[in-house]
Design a protein around this motif. Structure first.
Motif, PDB file in Angstrom:
ATOM      1  N   TYR A   1      -4.704  25.135  38.211  1.00 52.14           N
ATOM      2  CA  TYR A   1      -4.744  26.326  37.374  1.00 52.14           C
ATOM      3  C   TYR A   1      -3.524  27.238  37.463  1.00 52.14           C
ATOM      4  O   TYR A   1      -3.383  28.159  36.656  1.00 52.14           O
ATOM      5  CB  TYR A   1      -6.014  27.147  37.655  1.00 52.14           C
ATOM      6  CG  TYR A   1      -6.039  27.917  38.957  1.00 52.14           C
ATOM      7  CD1 TYR A   1      -6.298  27.279  40.170  1.00 52.14           C
ATOM      8  CD2 TYR A   1      -5.832  29.292  38.977  1.00 52.14           C
ATOM      9  CE1 TYR A   1      -6.335  27.978  41.357  1.00 52.14           C
ATOM     10  CE2 TYR A   1      -5.880  30.012  40.173  1.00 52.14           C
ATOM     11  CZ  TYR A   1      -6.131  29.350  41.355  1.00 52.14           C
ATOM     12  OH  TYR A   1      -6.173  30.046  42.540  1.00 52.14           O
TER      13      TYR A   1
ATOM     14  N   LYS B   1      -7.743  29.397  29.207  1.00 51.14           N
ATOM     15  CA  LYS B   1      -7.561  30.761  29.710  1.00 51.14           C
ATOM     16  C   LYS B   1      -7.430  31.845  28.647  1.00 51.14           C
ATOM     17  O   LYS B   1      -8.016  32.914  28.761  1.00 51.14           O
ATOM     18  CB  LYS B   1      -6.342  30.820  30.637  1.00 51.14           C
ATOM     19  CG  LYS B   1      -6.175  32.173  31.294  1.00 51.14           C
ATOM     20  CD  LYS B   1      -5.254  32.139  32.501  1.00 51.14           C
ATOM     21  CE  LYS B   1      -5.291  33.501  33.192  1.00 51.14           C
ATOM     22  NZ  LYS B   1      -4.501  33.537  34.410  1.00 51.14           N
TER      23      LYS B   1
ATOM     24  N   THR C   1     -10.907  30.383  36.994  1.00 52.10           N
ATOM     25  CA  THR C   1     -11.182  29.109  36.359  1.00 52.10           C
ATOM     26  C   THR C   1     -12.615  28.636  36.637  1.00 52.10           C
ATOM     27  O   THR C   1     -13.130  28.792  37.748  1.00 52.10           O
ATOM     28  CB  THR C   1     -10.155  28.021  36.764  1.00 52.10           C
ATOM     29  OG1 THR C   1     -10.429  26.837  36.033  1.00 52.10           O
ATOM     30  CG2 THR C   1     -10.196  27.724  38.248  1.00 52.10           C
TER      31      THR C   1
ATOM     32  N   TYR D   1     -11.632  28.027  31.322  1.00 52.33           N
ATOM     33  CA  TYR D   1     -12.243  29.308  31.668  1.00 52.33           C
ATOM     34  C   TYR D   1     -13.491  29.475  30.813  1.00 52.33           C
ATOM     35  O   TYR D   1     -13.550  28.979  29.693  1.00 52.33           O
ATOM     36  CB  TYR D   1     -11.258  30.466  31.416  1.00 52.33           C
ATOM     37  CG  TYR D   1     -10.160  30.536  32.443  1.00 52.33           C
ATOM     38  CD1 TYR D   1      -9.116  29.608  32.435  1.00 52.33           C
ATOM     39  CD2 TYR D   1     -10.174  31.505  33.443  1.00 52.33           C
ATOM     40  CE1 TYR D   1      -8.119  29.649  33.397  1.00 52.33           C
ATOM     41  CE2 TYR D   1      -9.165  31.558  34.405  1.00 52.33           C
ATOM     42  CZ  TYR D   1      -8.145  30.629  34.377  1.00 52.33           C
ATOM     43  OH  TYR D   1      -7.171  30.677  35.338  1.00 52.33           O
TER      44      TYR D   1
END
Lengths: 401, 355, 229
Positions: free
Chosen positions: A226, A60, A245, A235
């Protein structure tokens, strides 16, 4: 209420936004690996390294995560193996077809998180103890743990955080491991099988024998994948502009199928852990009203694909009651692994074991060009042979025929 | 060698005000601005009305620019940046170069004022899913200012005036997960101001503000908040949005109306993210080059905030405006005045001592 | 004294305070409870908030205020509605209302609160399965009377269960009473973990009958394996 009237299927994967997000390294949060390896240097635990070959993916906030390709120790899921065994069978089948060495252990317990979240008849030390026992068991074989269930994965990520930050808990668990004669081992990364599917999606596509270009998909991302330890999930700037995601959606794109968006994408499936067992009106109402019906009304997909045991179970099994009450339901549900296996020519019954699923999947199979009647007849023959004692079990050799 | 020149870094409101005051005192100032034009963020980001009195930002900034330029002792250098600094208060040796072009001209200055300002938080980084990089109809305060200035506030994907607009407060501020734990101070006022402007320019639009707290200090309460609610019927809802996702041809915002105690999910045409302040690249560069202590959030650290709001960790170097943290325009102008005074006093005292 | 009328006046304040202190003493408490903006982002994302009179915000607020009476009320009425999805981890203060609820539930179970016993009524066979055998749901739990709302397909599965299980290629899946084949040694290790972490005592508080059965099964296996119980 007709589903198809007025639907303009929306593709969110390729965003139509004029803006492009540039992630800057200076804003990245601290990487937990620093602490992980410090503790190893201090003798607190062994860090089991991700074996080569591995692929690096972006998470992320930009940190690179290593995903091993093979030498995997498969940490199985209760709900998969117990109720929808085509899910785990498909994961193993994919490994075999892509020639990756793996282990399916019997020295493995449930992560026990389903029970923990449902009943709270456990505590932090017991949960951490269960996790570390499984990690140690994997380490003893030399194979690297890969987690089948979304909840196991999220729970183990949380457990890792707790063990990293609370020395007293870590020492309590270490003492228990000593009593069991096991080492304290923490894997370098906690890897979900759908992350493995993500990194081998191009290989799966290269081995694709069925045409999925006419198949439309609604993706349901698992909460525990997630939303727990949010920074540790895949990601990708090319999928949803890196804003959601990429796991599962990227696979669908690679297989040539169409990902269709819907307005309750971020909603939970409604599994509830406790609720799906003893308070099921909540689960089936939520799954029907907030997920399935919305997917049907807005996207009208051929199939719903997700990557967690509870999500497949909830979304698949809840539709019966929804149908009885006249709601707009009736879309088959399966895992990314089963979908990928079907793409590679897997038998819908011998491998994907779709007879364990509730909502009718036959129209989907027809759209994939699969003669499901013949496939069912073949499977019935298998069952006959098992019944009359000719064979004791269906084997991998039978399946690859 | 000691110098009686004051170096001002940054040509936004703080820098311009400081330059004008130094000039008014008849003292020498060099103003270094990285961009090719003066005016700083209010001009560069096309601000419409100022959040205080609703005066045109461009008109106000042009006045400041004219005043700074009017002084013969003020040397304005556009497209330039500071690349090096050494020395101490009264006797700094700096190098000023063309922006992006390393080698610089050596200059001697007595005091320095850092007025390098802020940048807006990039909403792609937040942990809530606001979709700024998925949907053109999700915009920031700066995007809204531009449309309001041009009197063309429309739904970007359609080009037509919106029926439903909402603001989401505290985007990138007051957030432990992102790391910007502070409040950016001005966004409540700016959002309310913009809500009023939207209601003025698009009378058919319904406007909502989703907030955690409404921070309406002093006269903002009666000059902005009360009229927004009472005259312009802006709807204030206490409850922050969790995510934004497309539904049909509109955006669906999900939140809880906490005072009513119910989850809500409502369609909007335009969503304005009240993005907070962060230190600009210029601020971070200045801190490095000048050896200034930065705080946890990388703004210029001001050691004794309440009584000495323009001091930095280095004597002889002062800070004015948002380079020190979130500031409104009043703060900025006050700091500019204080910093100019302290800088001018420093060099003047030095001259007296030398004489 | 809290802000509201005490819903459980018969329970002494000291008892309610004791339970709250137990919650705060949990090693995870500092990472699940910070201050609360009362902003509602947790409720916005919460599936249970849509279907129950339940609010993760109110849980976080009560904890933030240390309103011991309200917290006790929530431990008795609200905490079992949470679906443990952790969508509430969106919180900008980094609270985890779901995580706090996990601790509140554990304290309720450990102290044998009536709400815990009620919430877990009908759940004992599931606890027995996971704690006693090492997998959570087993194929033999797929019975029509257990899942009547899943439709006639469950009947199909249960009718041919043993046969269908043999028709699974993975060797570990040829089981009916567990999800996969678990080694005896592995189950023993699991028992030892339950014993060493006080989980068996928790079970005793909520369901004495279950505790007895589990204890018997575990003791037998442990003795066979040469452990003293």
């Amino acid at each position: 209420m007709t589903a198809t009237a007025g639907i303009i299927p929306y593709d969110a994967v390729n965003t139509s936004s004029s803006r492009k997000f540039e992630r800057m390294a200076e804003y990245a949060p601290e990487d937990f690996h620093k602490h992980l390896f410090e503790l190893e240097a201090e003798g607190e635990w062994i860090v089991q390294r991700v074996p080569e070959p591995y692929v690096e993916v972006m998470t992320k906030y930009g940190r690179k995560k290593k995903i091993p390709l093979e030498l995997s120790w498969h940490h199985k899921s209760c709900g998969q193996c117990g109720h929808i065994p085509g899910y785990s069978t498909a994961i193993f089948w994919l490994n075999r077809k892509l020639n990756f060495k793996y282990l399916d252990p019997t020295d493995q317990t449930s992560c026990t998180a389903w029970n923990y979240y449902a009943s709270a008849t456990s505590n932090a030390a017991a949960q951490a103890g269960v996790a570390m026992r499984n990690f140690a068991a994997a380490y003893e074989t030399g194979y690297y743990p890969i987690i089948h269930c979304g909840t196991s994965y999220g729970h183990y990520k949380e457990t890792r955080e707790e063990l990293l930050h609370h020395a007293e808990l870590r020492h309590q668990v270490r003492d228990i491991m000593r009593k069991l004669g096991k080492a304290m081992v923490m894997p370098e990364e906690i890897v979900h099988y759908s992350e493995w599917v993500h990194v081998v999606r191009d290989r799966i596509a290269a081995n694709q024998t069925r045409d999925f270009s006419q198949i439309s998909v609604a993706v349901h991302p698992a909460c525990h994948y997630y939303k727990l330890v949010q920074e540790d999930a895949i990601y990708d700037p090319d999928i949803y502009g890196g804003q959601r995601t990429a796991t599962v959606s990227a696979l669908i794109v690679a297989l040539g199928a169409q990902v269709r968006d819907y307005s309750t994408w971020f909603d939970c499936c409604g599994f509830g852990f406790r609720h799906i067992l003893v308070q099921r009106d909540f689960t089936r109402s939520f799954a029907t009203l907030r997920k399935i019906q919305v997917m049907k009304d807005e996207a009208d997909p051929d199939v719903v694909i997700t990557h967690d045991t509870g999500c497949v179970t909830t979304l698949d099994k809840s539709q019966f009651v929804g149908k009885a009450h006249g709601f707009n339901v009736g879309v088959p549900v399966m895992s990314d692994a089963q979908f990928a296996a079907l793409a590679m020519g897997a038998h819908p019954y011998r491998v994907c074991q779709l007879h364990w699923h509730s909502t009718d999947y036959r129209p989907l199979l027809e759209k994939m060009g699969i003669d499901h009647e013949r496939a069912w007849a073949e499977f019935q023959d298998d069952l006959k042979r098992l019944k009359n004692g000719e064979k004791e079990y269906l084997t991998w050799e039978d399946v690859d025929a | 060698m000691t110098s009686d020149t004051v170096l001002i870094i940054g040509g936004g409101p703080a820098g311009l005000e400081a330059a004008r005051l130094i000039g008014d005192l008849g003292e020498k100032a060099i103003l270094v601005e990285k961009r090719e034009a003066l005016g700083g963020t209010p001009i560069y980001e096309h601000y419409a009305a100022l959040t205080h009195g609703f005066r045109s930002a461009e008109e106000a900034m042009n006045e400041l620019i004219a005043a700074a330029r009017a002084n013969p002792t003020v040397d304005i250098r556009l497209g330039s940046e500071l690349v090096e600094c050494s020395g101490t208060a009264g006797d700094f040796k700096v190098k000023i170069a063309n922006a992006g072009n390393g080698a610089g001209e050596a200059v001697n200055v007595g005091a320095i004022i850092v007025a390098t300002g802020f940048q807006h938080f990039d909403p792609g980084r937040e942990t809530q899913m606001y979709g700024y990089y998925e949907y053109d109809d999700v915009i920031t305060l700066a995007d809204a200012e531009k449309m309001l200035k041009e009197h063309n506030f429309v739904t970007p994907s359609k080009g037509t005036p919106p029926q439903r607009v909402c603001f989401i407060q505290c985007v990138g501020s007051r957030d432990r997960q992102i790391g910007n734990e502070y409040c950016s101070k001005v966004c409540c006022g700016i959002s309310s101001k913009q809500a009023i402007e939207i209601r003025q320019q698009v009378p058919g639009a319904k406007v909502f503000i989703f907030y955690i707290d409404m921070r309406m200090y002093g006269y903002w309460e009666n000059e902005i908040y009360w009229p927004a609610q009472e005259q312009y019927h802006v709807q204030y809802v206490k409850g922050i949005i969790t995510e934004i996702i497309r539904k049909g041809d509109r955006l669906l915002v999900r939140g809880e109306d906490t005072t009513m105690g119910r989850p809500m999910e409502v369609p909007m045409d335009v969503v304005v993210l009240a993005v907070g302040m962060e230190p600009s690249k210029g601020t971070k560069d200045a801190a490095k080059i000048l050896g200034l202590k930065q705080n946890k959030y990388n703004f210029i650290d001001v050691p004794h905030d309440a009584l000495d709001p323009t001091a930095t960790s280095v004597p002889g170097i002062f800070v004015a405006g948002a380079a020190a943290g979130p500031k409104d325009l009043d703060d900025t102008m006050s700091m500019a005045g204080a910093a100019a005074m302290k800088a001018a006093a420093l060099v003047a005292k030095q001259s007296r001592v030398a004489a | 004294m809290g802000l509201f009328a005490d819903k459980y006046p018969d329970v002494p304040y000291e008892e309610k305070l004791r339970l709250w202190e137990e919650v705060k003493a949990d090693v995870r408490f500092p990472s699940v409870q910070y201050g609360c903006y009362e902003c509602g982002i947790c409720v916005a994302a919460c599936p249970s908030a849509r279907f129950y009179d339940f609010s993760p915000r109110k849980i976080a607020q009560a904890a933030g205020r240390e309103d011991v009476e309200l917290i006790y009320e929530q431990m008795n009425d609200d905490v079992w509605n949470c679906s443990q999805c952790f969508s509430c981890n969106r919180c900008p203060r980094q609270n985890s209302p779901g995580g706090l609820i996990t601790i509140l539930r554990e304290v309720a179970v450990k102290n044998g609160l009536k709400s815990a016993k009620q919430a877990l009524e009908g759940y004992s066979r599931i606890i027995y399965k996971i704690m006693g055998t090492g997998t959570q749901v087993s194929p033999d739990m797929l019975q029509p009377d257990a899942f009547p709302d899943w439709g006639p397909q469950v009947r199909e599965v249960s009718a041919d269960l043993e046969l269908w299980r043999r028709a699974l290629p993975p060797e570990t899946h040829h089981t009916v009473s567990t999800g996969w084949q678990v080694d005896d040694k592995t189950v023993i290790e699991l028992y030892l973990i339950w014993h060493h972490t006080g989980v068996m005592d928790m079970i005793a508080e909520v369901d004495e009958g279950l505790h007895m059965i589990l204890n018997d099964v575990m003791e037998e296996k442990l003795e066979e394996a040469g452990y003293e119980t």
